[in-house]
Motif scaffolding. Sequence first.
Motif, PDB file in Angstrom:
ATOM      1  N   LEU A  56       0.831  -1.204   0.000  1.00 55.05           N
ATOM      2  CA  LEU A  56       0.000   0.000   0.000  1.00 55.05           C
ATOM      3  C   LEU A  56       0.867   1.257   0.000  1.00 55.05           C
ATOM      4  CD1 LEU A  56      -2.996   0.242  -0.092  1.00 55.05           C
ATOM      5  CD2 LEU A  56      -3.042   0.513   2.385  1.00 55.05           C
ATOM      6  N   SER A  57       1.948   1.258   0.800  1.00 61.16           N
ATOM      7  CA  SER A  57       2.751   2.488   0.854  1.00 61.16           C
ATOM      8  C   SER A  57       3.528   2.687  -0.442  1.00 61.16           C
ATOM      9  CB  SER A  57       3.666   2.529   2.081  1.00 61.16           C
ATOM     10  OG  SER A  57       4.424   1.371   2.151  1.00 61.16           O
ATOM     11  N   THR A  58       3.833   1.585  -1.146  1.00 62.38           N
ATOM     12  CA  THR A  58       4.514   1.740  -2.429  1.00 62.38           C
ATOM     13  C   THR A  58       3.555   2.274  -3.487  1.00 62.38           C
ATOM     14  OG1 THR A  58       5.885  -0.150  -1.874  1.00 62.38           O
ATOM     15  CG2 THR A  58       5.908   0.560  -4.167  1.00 62.38           C
ATOM     16  N   TYR A  59       2.316   1.765  -3.470  1.00 61.67           N
ATOM     17  CA  TYR A  59       1.393   2.096  -4.558  1.00 61.67           C
ATOM     18  C   TYR A  59       0.408   3.209  -4.220  1.00 61.67           C
ATOM     19  CZ  TYR A  59       3.189  -1.642  -7.450  1.00 61.67           C
ATOM     20  OH  TYR A  59       4.011  -2.409  -8.224  1.00 61.67           O
ATOM     21  N   MET A  60       0.533   3.797  -3.006  1.00 60.01           N
ATOM     22  CA  MET A  60      -0.380   4.874  -2.647  1.00 60.01           C
ATOM     23  C   MET A  60      -0.280   6.024  -3.637  1.00 60.01           C
ATOM     24  SD  MET A  60      -2.743   5.651  -0.751  1.00 60.01           S
ATOM     25  CE  MET A  60      -2.990   5.003   0.868  1.00 60.01           C
ATOM     26  N   ALA A  61       0.931   6.298  -4.138  1.00 59.47           N
ATOM     27  CA  ALA A  61       1.111   7.385  -5.104  1.00 59.47           C
ATOM     28  C   ALA A  61       0.324   7.096  -6.382  1.00 59.47           C
ATOM     29  CB  ALA A  61       2.599   7.561  -5.425  1.00 59.47           C
ATOM     30  N   LEU A  62       0.391   5.851  -6.855  1.00 55.15           N
ATOM     31  CA  LEU A  62      -0.349   5.500  -8.078  1.00 55.15           C
ATOM     32  C   LEU A  62      -1.856   5.580  -7.834  1.00 55.15           C
ATOM     33  CD1 LEU A  62      -0.241   4.604 -11.016  1.00 55.15           C
ATOM     34  CD2 LEU A  62      -0.293   2.242 -10.225  1.00 55.15           C
ATOM     35  N   ILE A  63      -2.277   5.160  -6.636  1.00 56.13           N
ATOM     36  CA  ILE A  63      -3.707   5.237  -6.311  1.00 56.13           C
ATOM     37  C   ILE A  63      -4.181   6.687  -6.412  1.00 56.13           C
ATOM     38  CG2 ILE A  63      -5.366   5.061  -4.399  1.00 56.13           C
ATOM     39  CD1 ILE A  63      -3.860   2.564  -3.457  1.00 56.13           C
ATOM     40  N   LEU A  64      -3.414   7.600  -5.795  1.00 56.24           N
ATOM     41  CA  LEU A  64      -3.819   9.006  -5.803  1.00 56.24           C
ATOM     42  C   LEU A  64      -3.750   9.598  -7.208  1.00 56.24           C
ATOM     43  CD1 LEU A  64      -2.184  10.040  -2.454  1.00 56.24           C
ATOM     44  CD2 LEU A  64      -4.577  10.319  -3.035  1.00 56.24           C
ATOM     45  N   SER A  66      -4.202   7.971  -9.957  1.00 61.37           N
ATOM     46  CA  SER A  66      -5.328   7.430 -10.719  1.00 61.37           C
ATOM     47  C   SER A  66      -6.618   8.163 -10.365  1.00 61.37           C
ATOM     48  CB  SER A  66      -5.486   5.940 -10.440  1.00 61.37           C
ATOM     49  OG  SER A  66      -4.264   5.275 -10.614  1.00 61.37           O
ATOM     50  N   ILE A  67      -6.767   8.502  -9.087  1.00 56.32           N
ATOM     51  CA  ILE A  67      -7.942   9.270  -8.677  1.00 56.32           C
ATOM     52  C   ILE A  67      -7.893  10.648  -9.335  1.00 56.32           C
ATOM     53  CG2 ILE A  67      -9.016  10.401  -6.695  1.00 56.32           C
ATOM     54  CD1 ILE A  67      -8.175   7.869  -5.081  1.00 56.32           C
ATOM     55  N   ALA A  68      -6.681  11.246  -9.353  1.00 54.88           N
ATOM     56  CA  ALA A  68      -6.509  12.547 -10.021  1.00 54.88           C
ATOM     57  C   ALA A  68      -6.974  12.451 -11.475  1.00 54.88           C
ATOM     58  CB  ALA A  68      -5.033  12.965  -9.970  1.00 54.88           C
ATOM     59  N   GLN A  69      -6.523  11.424 -12.155  1.00 54.57           N
ATOM     60  CA  GLN A  69      -6.871  11.232 -13.571  1.00 54.57           C
ATOM     61  C   GLN A  69      -8.385  11.065 -13.734  1.00 54.57           C
ATOM     62  OE1 GLN A  69      -5.897  11.684 -16.948  1.00 54.57           O
ATOM     63  NE2 GLN A  69      -4.046  10.674 -16.266  1.00 54.57           N
ATOM     64  N   THR A  70      -9.028  10.398 -12.748  1.00 52.50           N
ATOM     65  CA  THR A  70     -10.458  10.115 -12.864  1.00 52.50           C
ATOM     66  C   THR A  70     -11.285  11.384 -13.020  1.00 52.50           C
ATOM     67  OG1 THR A  70     -10.025   8.315 -11.329  1.00 52.50           O
ATOM     68  CG2 THR A  70     -12.309   8.744 -11.852  1.00 52.50           C
ATOM     69  N   TYR A  71     -10.909  12.455 -12.275  1.00 52.85           N
ATOM     70  CA  TYR A  71     -11.735  13.656 -12.314  1.00 52.85           C
ATOM     71  C   TYR A  71     -11.722  14.326 -13.683  1.00 52.85           C
ATOM     72  CZ  TYR A  71     -12.527  13.141  -7.367  1.00 52.85           C
ATOM     73  OH  TYR A  71     -12.926  12.653  -6.155  1.00 52.85           O
ATOM     74  N   VAL A  72     -10.594  14.250 -14.413  1.00 51.31           N
ATOM     75  CA  VAL A  72     -10.622  14.827 -15.761  1.00 51.31           C
ATOM     76  C   VAL A  72     -11.324  13.879 -16.730  1.00 51.31           C
ATOM     77  CG1 VAL A  72      -8.738  16.478 -15.717  1.00 51.31           C
ATOM     78  CG2 VAL A  72      -8.228  14.098 -16.100  1.00 51.31           C
ATOM     79  N   VAL A  73     -11.167  12.567 -16.496  1.00 51.40           N
ATOM     80  CA  VAL A  73     -11.843  11.601 -17.364  1.00 51.40           C
ATOM     81  C   VAL A  73     -13.365  11.709 -17.214  1.00 51.40           C
ATOM     82  CG1 VAL A  73     -12.227   9.122 -17.758  1.00 51.40           C
ATOM     83  CG2 VAL A  73      -9.913   9.995 -17.514  1.00 51.40           C
ATOM     84  N   TYR A  74     -13.829  12.029 -16.008  1.00 46.14           N
ATOM     85  CA  TYR A  74     -15.263  12.277 -15.786  1.00 46.14           C
ATOM     86  C   TYR A  74     -15.818  13.221 -16.850  1.00 46.14           C
ATOM     87  CZ  TYR A  74     -15.968  10.323 -11.061  1.00 46.14           C
ATOM     88  OH  TYR A  74     -16.129   9.499  -9.993  1.00 46.14           O
ATOM     89  N   ALA A  75     -15.045  14.292 -17.119  1.00 45.96           N
ATOM     90  CA  ALA A  75     -15.526  15.326 -18.036  1.00 45.96           C
ATOM     91  C   ALA A  75     -15.168  15.006 -19.484  1.00 45.96           C
ATOM     92  CB  ALA A  75     -14.951  16.682 -17.639  1.00 45.96           C
ATOM     93  N   GLY A  76     -14.671  13.784 -19.725  1.00 49.89           N
ATOM     94  CA  GLY A  76     -14.322  13.396 -21.086  1.00 49.89           C
ATOM     95  C   GLY A  76     -12.965  13.910 -21.526  1.00 49.89           C
ATOM     96  N   MET A 257       4.393   6.959 -14.779  1.00 53.72           N
ATOM     97  CA  MET A 257       3.163   6.662 -14.042  1.00 53.72           C
ATOM     98  C   MET A 257       1.906   7.174 -14.739  1.00 53.72           C
ATOM     99  SD  MET A 257       4.532   7.355 -10.195  1.00 53.72           S
ATOM    100  CE  MET A 257       2.963   7.006  -9.394  1.00 53.72           C
ATOM    101  N   THR A 258       2.078   8.129 -15.653  1.00 45.67           N
ATOM    102  CA  THR A 258       0.907   8.732 -16.293  1.00 45.67           C
ATOM    103  C   THR A 258       0.043   7.684 -16.987  1.00 45.67           C
ATOM    104  OG1 THR A 258       2.174  10.736 -16.681  1.00 45.67           O
ATOM    105  CG2 THR A 258       0.147  10.483 -17.915  1.00 45.67           C
ATOM    106  N   LEU A 259       0.683   6.869 -17.841  1.00 46.25           N
ATOM    107  CA  LEU A 259      -0.099   5.896 -18.604  1.00 46.25           C
ATOM    108  C   LEU A 259      -0.694   4.837 -17.682  1.00 46.25           C
ATOM    109  CD1 LEU A 259       1.947   5.569 -21.907  1.00 46.25           C
ATOM    110  CD2 LEU A 259      -0.143   6.847 -21.463  1.00 46.25           C
ATOM    111  N   TYR A 260       0.029   4.518 -16.578  1.00 47.41           N
ATOM    112  CA  TYR A 260      -0.546   3.575 -15.612  1.00 47.41           C
ATOM    113  C   TYR A 260      -1.799   4.164 -14.965  1.00 47.41           C
ATOM    114  CZ  TYR A 260       3.160   0.097 -15.716  1.00 47.41           C
ATOM    115  OH  TYR A 260       4.006  -0.894 -16.108  1.00 47.41           O
ATOM    116  N   SER A 261      -1.777   5.490 -14.728  1.00 45.51           N
ATOM    117  CA  SER A 261      -2.953   6.103 -14.106  1.00 45.51           C
ATOM    118  C   SER A 261      -4.150   6.018 -15.055  1.00 45.51           C
ATOM    119  CB  SER A 261      -2.666   7.552 -13.703  1.00 45.51           C
ATOM    120  OG  SER A 261      -2.622   8.401 -14.826  1.00 45.51           O
ATOM    121  N   VAL A 262      -3.905   6.194 -16.356  1.00 46.59           N
ATOM    122  CA  VAL A 262      -4.997   6.057 -17.333  1.00 46.59           C
ATOM    123  C   VAL A 262      -5.506   4.614 -17.321  1.00 46.59           C
ATOM    124  CG1 VAL A 262      -5.626   6.213 -19.765  1.00 46.59           C
ATOM    125  CG2 VAL A 262      -4.080   7.905 -18.784  1.00 46.59           C
ATOM    126  N   ALA A 263      -4.555   3.669 -17.297  1.00 46.79           N
ATOM    127  CA  ALA A 263      -4.952   2.256 -17.277  1.00 46.79           C
ATOM    128  C   ALA A 263      -5.788   1.944 -16.044  1.00 46.79           C
ATOM    129  CB  ALA A 263      -3.700   1.369 -17.319  1.00 46.79           C
TER     130      ALA A 263
END
Lengths: 330, 318
Positions: A56-64, A66-76, A257-263
Amino acid sequence: MAETATVPSYRRAGGIGRVLERYPFLPALVIVVALLFLNGFFSPNSLSFRALTGLLSTYMALILLSIAQTYVVYAGDIDLSAGAILSLVNVAIVVLMERWGGGAGAVLLALAMGLLLGLVCGLVNGLVVAALRLQAIVATFATSIFFTGLALYILPVAGTPAPALFWRAYGGRFFGVPFVFYILAVLAILLAVLSRTRLVTQLLAVGDDPQAAYQTGLPVVATRVKGYVLCGLFSALAAFCITGDTASGDPLVGGKMTLYSVAAVVLGGSALSGGWGTVVGSLLGALTIALVNSVVFFMGTPSEWQNFVQGLAILLVLMAGVLAGRRGRS
Amino acid sequence: MSRINSFLRQPIVVALVLIVFLLYLGEALSPGFATGGQILRLLIVASLLGIIAAGQNVVILGGREGIDLSVGGVVSLSAIIAGNVMNGADGGILPAVGACLAAGAFFGLLNGLGVTLLRIPPLVMTLGMLGVLQGLLVVIRMGIPSGQAAPALSRFVTQPFAYGIPGIIWLWIMIGIVMALMLNRTVFGHRIYAIGSNEHAAYMAGVPVGIIRIALFVISGMFAAIAGLCLLGYSGTSFANVGEQYMLPSIIAVVFGGTSLAGGKGGYTGTMAGAVLLVILQSILTTINIEESGRQMVFGATLLLLMMFYGRGRAMRA
């Protein structure tokens, strides 16, 4: 035919469809549970409290992220600069903490500056994409080059260490509970509050049909800008976690990490075309990536094959995520 | 007046004007920038990018958010396959070309099948494929050395071939002509625009939408494979993830060429100008004497500025 098209989808969908519509992140949850089971099967030790905390402590950054990416993806929209913002905030806070002496006050002040920096980066993206109306994919790629340049200017080579106070706190325990679980708890509250705000509803409305949203009187441009600002803020939070995990500054740490966040967003069942998705799904999507990597390792895959098997597994779950998500919507 | 205005607003004219301007700017900043030999060197690099962008271009033209993020992986894979098949011998060039094209077509086919049969969004499908390709590269690299370019291939890419111009530039010009003919004069070309602008209408008109979309991804994979082969000739030996740096620039070249990311509108001639523009810009930044950080900031800001000249989205109207 026209008549059936107007019937709300949940009435037509079968039992599974209805459940998926209510909980769109369910497929991702099933995948995460299955991967946890596989992890335990290949190495019972990997399910120990200690191992999971480490994961969890290693991947917490990716989790956050990915959440960041979600808000822009919401709006297309999409943000290909999220990883670059993470890198920029990472080097900025590390350099500031060092310059200000590394005490508790310095750390908090540096974190505040980091949040501000993430906000400004998100604002730049939002203005470029929504106000100037440039295409999101290429425009945020251009800003990512700019942000990376800025990160290289602040810290040309990786290596400046973060103050011990900071990473000890991140990796440490309070009242016997590892710090990452406090982060997770705060995150859960934050996401729950955010999901009830008007902004998230507006983002989804804009992503679903920008023209309709505009005609309903929604401030489409402002909403999209706010989505990018939210993305910048969460990218900054992700930067805090990566700084806690690696205990140093690296101007290129977020690039991959960008493309992983999209994935992760897609794995979570959100639609890249916008208007439909959940942040919980993205969190589970990021965990899926983490657990796939861990299963491949514990399976005893030969080291040279690990990347390939990981890539293949992620491609397969990506496809499964898209297919399951569609089933929920249709 | 309005006719001149609309002429000046054409993307390819914008790109050509910017190219001339940047050449003057480069010459002013560092004398010798715009000499014949230097321009040929720029064109060699531009042709590598331009060949990848050809595949990217048709996928984008085909619409439905068409995009191919896996080209970077295919370029790297093709370079390493070519290096091992020819292994420094001229006799191995033909088999290498065959092997690379087959590999490119194979991964393009997988992308196309995922996008059409399973209806996975192209961005997701090709992003996942990129991960698979990157993993495959690690496997190959651990097992075998990266291999050497055949002398004839290196000569073809870097030395004058005919009329003092390197073979790769001739190849690029040929690809440009074939692409222009294909897009404007063939049924296949017209069908690409048809499915790109309105897939449903094209389907109703009897266009085999799925087969064409699969073909577009196969074409993209094959162009990326050709570029990987040429890249091997350019650098002599392939190195890790050599193709990745071309992935997003290939999309920008298409955008600078006036092709809309929404599909159905644009062409390859503009993309060629876009590739040249992008490479000249990068080259100017390497000639001026500033830190890498400053160079990146200027590059990013300039890209944004240039994008202002091209297909901005329409403002919302009630």
